[in-house]
Structure formats: structure tokens, C-alpha cells
Scaffold this motif. Structure first.
Motif, PDB file in Angstrom:
ATOM      1  N   UNK A   1      -0.703  15.727  -4.991  1.00 21.54           N
ATOM      2  CA  UNK A   1       0.624  15.485  -5.561  1.00 21.54           C
ATOM      3  C   UNK A   1       0.690  14.018  -5.960  1.00 21.54           C
ATOM      4  N   UNK A   2       1.149  13.775  -7.180  1.00 21.97           N
ATOM      5  CA  UNK A   2       1.193  12.400  -7.680  1.00 21.97           C
ATOM      6  C   UNK A   2       2.396  12.224  -8.598  1.00 21.97           C
ATOM      7  N   UNK A   3       2.646  10.976  -8.937  1.00 22.72           N
ATOM      8  CA  UNK A   3       3.662  10.707  -9.953  1.00 22.72           C
ATOM      9  C   UNK A   3       3.176  11.276 -11.285  1.00 22.72           C
ATOM     10  N   UNK A   4       4.061  11.868 -11.999  1.00 22.47           N
ATOM     11  CA  UNK A   4       3.696  12.579 -13.220  1.00 22.47           C
ATOM     12  C   UNK A   4       3.243  11.622 -14.322  1.00 22.47           C
ATOM     13  N   UNK A   5       2.146  12.015 -15.005  1.00 21.34           N
ATOM     14  CA  UNK A   5       1.710  11.322 -16.200  1.00 21.34           C
ATOM     15  C   UNK A   5       1.015   9.999 -15.961  1.00 21.34           C
ATOM     16  N   UNK A   6       0.647   9.698 -14.720  1.00 26.43           N
ATOM     17  CA  UNK A   6       0.033   8.407 -14.404  1.00 26.43           C
ATOM     18  C   UNK A   6      -1.471   8.547 -14.156  1.00 26.43           C
TER      19      UNK A   6
ATOM     20  N   UNK B   1      -8.476   6.150  -5.018  1.00 28.74           N
ATOM     21  CA  UNK B   1      -7.517   6.923  -5.805  1.00 28.74           C
ATOM     22  C   UNK B   1      -6.347   6.029  -6.220  1.00 28.74           C
ATOM     23  N   UNK B   2      -5.730   6.298  -7.364  1.00 28.27           N
ATOM     24  CA  UNK B   2      -4.552   5.510  -7.762  1.00 28.27           C
ATOM     25  C   UNK B   2      -3.466   5.582  -6.696  1.00 28.27           C
ATOM     26  N   UNK B   3      -2.742   4.492  -6.540  1.00 30.95           N
ATOM     27  CA  UNK B   3      -1.693   4.475  -5.517  1.00 30.95           C
ATOM     28  C   UNK B   3      -0.585   5.469  -5.819  1.00 30.95           C
ATOM     29  N   UNK B   4      -0.527   5.959  -7.058  1.00 30.35           N
ATOM     30  CA  UNK B   4       0.490   6.935  -7.432  1.00 30.35           C
ATOM     31  C   UNK B   4       0.211   8.320  -6.865  1.00 30.35           C
ATOM     32  N   UNK B   5      -0.982   8.532  -6.278  1.00 32.01           N
ATOM     33  CA  UNK B   5      -1.264   9.781  -5.573  1.00 32.01           C
ATOM     34  C   UNK B   5      -0.537   9.724  -4.229  1.00 32.01           C
ATOM     35  N   UNK B   6       0.452  10.581  -4.056  1.00 30.37           N
ATOM     36  CA  UNK B   6       1.300  10.526  -2.873  1.00 30.37           C
ATOM     37  C   UNK B   6       0.719  11.311  -1.700  1.00 30.37           C
ATOM     38  N   UNK B   7       0.122  12.449  -2.031  1.00 29.06           N
ATOM     39  CA  UNK B   7      -0.399  13.304  -0.969  1.00 29.06           C
ATOM     40  C   UNK B   7      -1.620  14.073  -1.447  1.00 29.06           C
ATOM     41  N   UNK B   8      -2.476  14.412  -0.495  1.00 29.99           N
ATOM     42  CA  UNK B   8      -3.602  15.298  -0.751  1.00 29.99           C
ATOM     43  C   UNK B   8      -3.884  16.068   0.533  1.00 29.99           C
ATOM     44  N   UNK B   9      -4.297  17.304   0.367  1.00 34.02           N
ATOM     45  CA  UNK B   9      -4.573  18.112   1.542  1.00 34.02           C
ATOM     46  C   UNK B   9      -5.501  19.249   1.150  1.00 34.02           C
ATOM     47  N   UNK B  10      -6.317  19.703   2.091  1.00 28.69           N
ATOM     48  CA  UNK B  10      -7.161  20.848   1.815  1.00 28.69           C
ATOM     49  C   UNK B  10      -8.402  20.885   2.685  1.00 28.69           C
TER      50      UNK B  10
ATOM     51  N   UNK C   1       0.817  -1.214   0.000  1.00 27.10           N
ATOM     52  CA  UNK C   1       0.000   0.000   0.000  1.00 27.10           C
ATOM     53  C   UNK C   1       0.853   1.268   0.000  1.00 27.10           C
ATOM     54  N   UNK C   2       2.139   1.158   0.297  1.00 28.01           N
ATOM     55  CA  UNK C   2       2.998   2.340   0.381  1.00 28.01           C
ATOM     56  C   UNK C   2       3.679   2.606  -0.959  1.00 28.01           C
ATOM     57  N   UNK C   3       3.696   3.866  -1.370  1.00 27.11           N
ATOM     58  CA  UNK C   3       4.426   4.255  -2.566  1.00 27.11           C
ATOM     59  C   UNK C   3       5.916   4.294  -2.252  1.00 27.11           C
ATOM     60  N   UNK C   4       6.724   3.832  -3.195  1.00 26.76           N
ATOM     61  CA  UNK C   4       8.179   3.859  -3.056  1.00 26.76           C
ATOM     62  C   UNK C   4       8.716   5.019  -3.888  1.00 26.76           C
ATOM     63  N   UNK C   5       9.423   5.937  -3.231  1.00 28.19           N
ATOM     64  CA  UNK C   5       9.995   7.100  -3.902  1.00 28.19           C
ATOM     65  C   UNK C   5      11.513   6.993  -3.840  1.00 28.19           C
ATOM     66  N   UNK C   6      12.155   7.005  -4.989  1.00 31.68           N
ATOM     67  CA  UNK C   6      13.613   6.906  -5.044  1.00 31.68           C
ATOM     68  C   UNK C   6      14.251   8.252  -4.729  1.00 31.68           C
ATOM     69  N   UNK C   7      15.414   8.211  -4.064  1.00 35.17           N
ATOM     70  CA  UNK C   7      16.088   9.452  -3.697  1.00 35.17           C
ATOM     71  C   UNK C   7      17.582   9.246  -3.560  1.00 35.17           C
ATOM     72  N   UNK C   8      18.327  10.310  -3.768  1.00 34.85           N
ATOM     73  CA  UNK C   8      19.749  10.372  -3.453  1.00 34.85           C
ATOM     74  C   UNK C   8      19.905  11.394  -2.333  1.00 34.85           C
ATOM     75  N   UNK C   9      20.502  10.994  -1.239  1.00 35.64           N
ATOM     76  CA  UNK C   9      20.683  11.852  -0.070  1.00 35.64           C
ATOM     77  C   UNK C   9      19.352  12.435   0.415  1.00 35.64           C
ATOM     78  N   UNK C  10      18.267  11.691   0.191  1.00 35.08           N
ATOM     79  CA  UNK C  10      16.923  12.070   0.657  1.00 35.08           C
ATOM     80  C   UNK C  10      16.461  13.421   0.125  1.00 35.08           C
TER      81      UNK C  10
END
Length: 326
Positions: A301-306, A251-260, A169-178
Motif C-alpha cells: 500500500x502506497x501513496x497513489x501515483x508516486x 523502497x520509497x518512503x511513500x510505501x506505507x505498508x507491505x505484508x505477505x 523516516x515516518x510517513x505523515x498521513x492526513x485525516x479527519x476524525x482518524x
């Protein structure tokens, strides 16, 4: 914030503390020594609290986590966000459950759990240590796969598959030095007008293209411009919370955040706040609209183009009180 020893939690905190995001962010840590704070950034120092020139503050845990957080909540200028760095050998579930206690659950709303994972070392830990690391991954709403620059493509694919098998259920976001956009890490400030990204008008046809989610803090990491996107949803029609929750859960799992803010037909005189990270969505009753015009204003906020943004916004439209129920 969870993650095994050496995964990069302190690096992530340093990145947030030194980013120009304009949010008053409190960071609760076990030891100030783990945070590398530039002396030029320090605005003032109090008992167990360091104030920073960019509006952030740090608080050291002494013995009582809840007491430390409540102390931050009682500050004259309350933080917009409180980040808690759990120990590298801690199970974040116990930290999360602490905030469900009666003495704090009405003062602090848990946004979510971020788990930092070392792409190079996580699967090489001894059996007992890896068991704990897996528990930390299981508890996360967002998984930050850090140090991806230290592994080859095959190892990276194996790591992502392994993480998905532990916590699908968790999205994996790749990063260098966070180094990731702070909007992705902390969400967006719902108190401000939602005009920082492309506006999607619910009264029009929602056909505008979404803009890129990239800020000054990642200007030197241009690869993010093709990674994340953001869009807004706005409506002056009251929405049914039951239907809204159904849309959020699908919502698609590619949606990382929502607020409002939500204008709810269930309680139209009261403004409701949505905070969503990963698959965890929390809607809470905040305060009366008073002289403000009641309306729903959400940002995603979501992954682009998905994501099919047009379809998602239409699904929210169908939650309106005067919309026909299929």
C-alpha cells in the motif's frame, strides 16, 4: 498506538472497531470507558474482555501489559491483530521494548507504532507536555495527522514540516476524525489470497495498473480514492533474503505498508512472513509450507501515483536465486 492526550487515539480505535474489515482485532486499552462501543455491536462480555459482533474484541489493561496480551494470544480464536492504546502521557518506546522480552517475543510480532497528532493543538502545548509529544512522534512508524479540517493550508504545511523534522523516516498521513482505510492502519491479511486488489503477475510483465485502496469503511470519504493505491507481487522462484532486505530498505518512503509470504532460498522448506509498516520491516520464519505450493506473495500500500511499481517489482525479481547478481 501513541499520541498525546486529546489527539484522537480513542476516535481511531472506535473507527477500527466499527469498521467492516473482517479481521479479528483485539484492542488493549487502559479503560473501557474511553471506547464508545454501541450496545448493538456487543456479542458477549467476559472478564476484562468485550466480544463484538464484527469479530473484534477489547481487553482492559489491569496491571500487566504482557500478561494481558498473552491472555489474548491464548484465546481459542486468536486475534489477527492486537492494537495497544498507550496512555496519552506514555512513551511508546517502553511499550515497544516490552515486546522484545523472551516470554513474549516468540508469540507476538510487533507490526509498528502509529502516532496520532492533533494538527491544531500539538505545537501549542506547554514546554514539558510538548517534549513528551515529540518523544511520541519520534517513536512512530506512521504519523496520523488528525483534525486537519480545523487548520488552514499554511498551518498544515508548517505542521507537516515540523513532523518531518522530528521523524523524517515516518510517513505523515492526513485525516479527519482518524477516518482512514483500515488496510492502511492494520495492513492486509496475508493469510488470504492476494486478489483483493489488482494482481501483478511476476511471471508476466508486471504492467497492470494498480487499483485503488478503498473499502466500505471509507465509502463516504471519497477523497481517499485518489490518495492510496495497492499492488501485488507474486513469484514462484525462491528469493535471497539478503537481497530482499536490501530492496525493502530502499523502497520509497511513500510505501506505507507491505505484508505477505516469502519463498526464501535461504530456507526453502519454511514459509517466511513479511510485515512492514513505514520504514520498519520484519521478516520472520513462520512454518513449513507442508502441502502448500511455495511461492512469494506480497501486497503493498502506497501513496497513489508516486511509486514506480514496474521498477519495484523488477527489483524483487532480481532477488531470485537464479537471477544474475549485478
Amino acid at each position: 498506538m501513541a499520541g498525546f492526550l486529546g489527539a484522537g487515539k480513542s476516535t481511531l480505535l472506535n473507527h477500527i472497531l466499527t469498521s467492516d474489515h473482517g479481521l479479528r482485532t483485539a484492542v488493549v486499552v487502559n479503560d473501557f470507558g474511553s471506547i464508545n462501543i454501541d450496545a448493538d455491536l456487543i456479542a458477549d462480555v467476559g472478564e476484562s474482555i468485550v466480544g463484538l459482533a464484527n469479530g473484534c474484541i477489547c481487553c482492559a489493561i489491569r496491571s500487566d501489559l504482557i500478561g494481558a496480551v498473552l491472555g489474548l494470544v491464548d484465546l481459542p480464536e486468536r486475534p489477527d491483530h492486537i492494537l495497544i492504546e498507550a496512555s496519552g502521557v506514555a512513551d511508546p518506546k517502553s511499550v515497544y521494548q516490552a515486546f522484545l522480552q523472551p516470554e513474549i517475543r516468540n508469540d507476538v510480532l510487533v507490526d509498528g507504532v502509529m502516532t496520532v497528532v492533533d494538527a491544531e493543538q500539538a505545537r501549542c502545548l506547554p514546554e514539558e507536555e510538548q517534549k513528551l509529544a515529540v518523544e511520541q512522534i519520534e517513536s512512530g512508524d506512521l504519523t496520523i495527522l488528525n483534525k486537519v479540517d480545523l487548520v488552514d493550508n499554511e498551518t498544515l504545511r508548517e505542521m507537516k514540516s515540523w513532523l518531518s523534522s522530528i521523524n523524517p523516516r515516518a510517513q505523515v498521513i492526513e485525516a479527519c476524525q482518524c477516518r482512514l482505510p483500515v488496510d492502511v492502519l492494520l495492513g492486509l491479511d496475508a493469510r488470504k489470497p492476494l486478489v483483493t486488489h489488482s494482481a501483478v503477475n511476476a511471471q508476466a510483465d508486471h504492467a497492470q495498473e494498480p487499483s485503488t485502496c478503498i473499502g466500505r469503511d471509507v465509502a463516504d470519504h471519497h477523497h481517499h480514492e485518489n490518495t492510496f493505491e495497492s499492488w501485488n507481487y507474486k513469484s514462484d522462484r525462491p528469493l535471497r533474503l539478503g537481497l530482499l532486505n536490501q530492496v525493502l530498505s530502499h523502497l520509497p518512503k511513500e510505501v506505507l505498508r507491505a505484508k505477505g509470504f516469502i519463498y526464501a532460498s535461504d530456507d526453502p522448506t519454511c514459509r517466511h512472513l513479511l510485515q512492514m509498516v513505514g520504514r520498519r520491516a520484519v521478516i520472520s520464519s513462520e512454518r513449513h509450507w507442508c502441502e502448500c505450493l511455495p511461492e512469494t506473495r506480497l501486497v503493498f500500500i502506497a501513496r497513489r501515483g508516486v511509486c514506480n511499481i514496474l521498477a519495484i517489482n523488477r527489483a524483487f525479481d532480481k532477488c531470485a536465486e537464479d537471477a544474475p547478481i549485478a
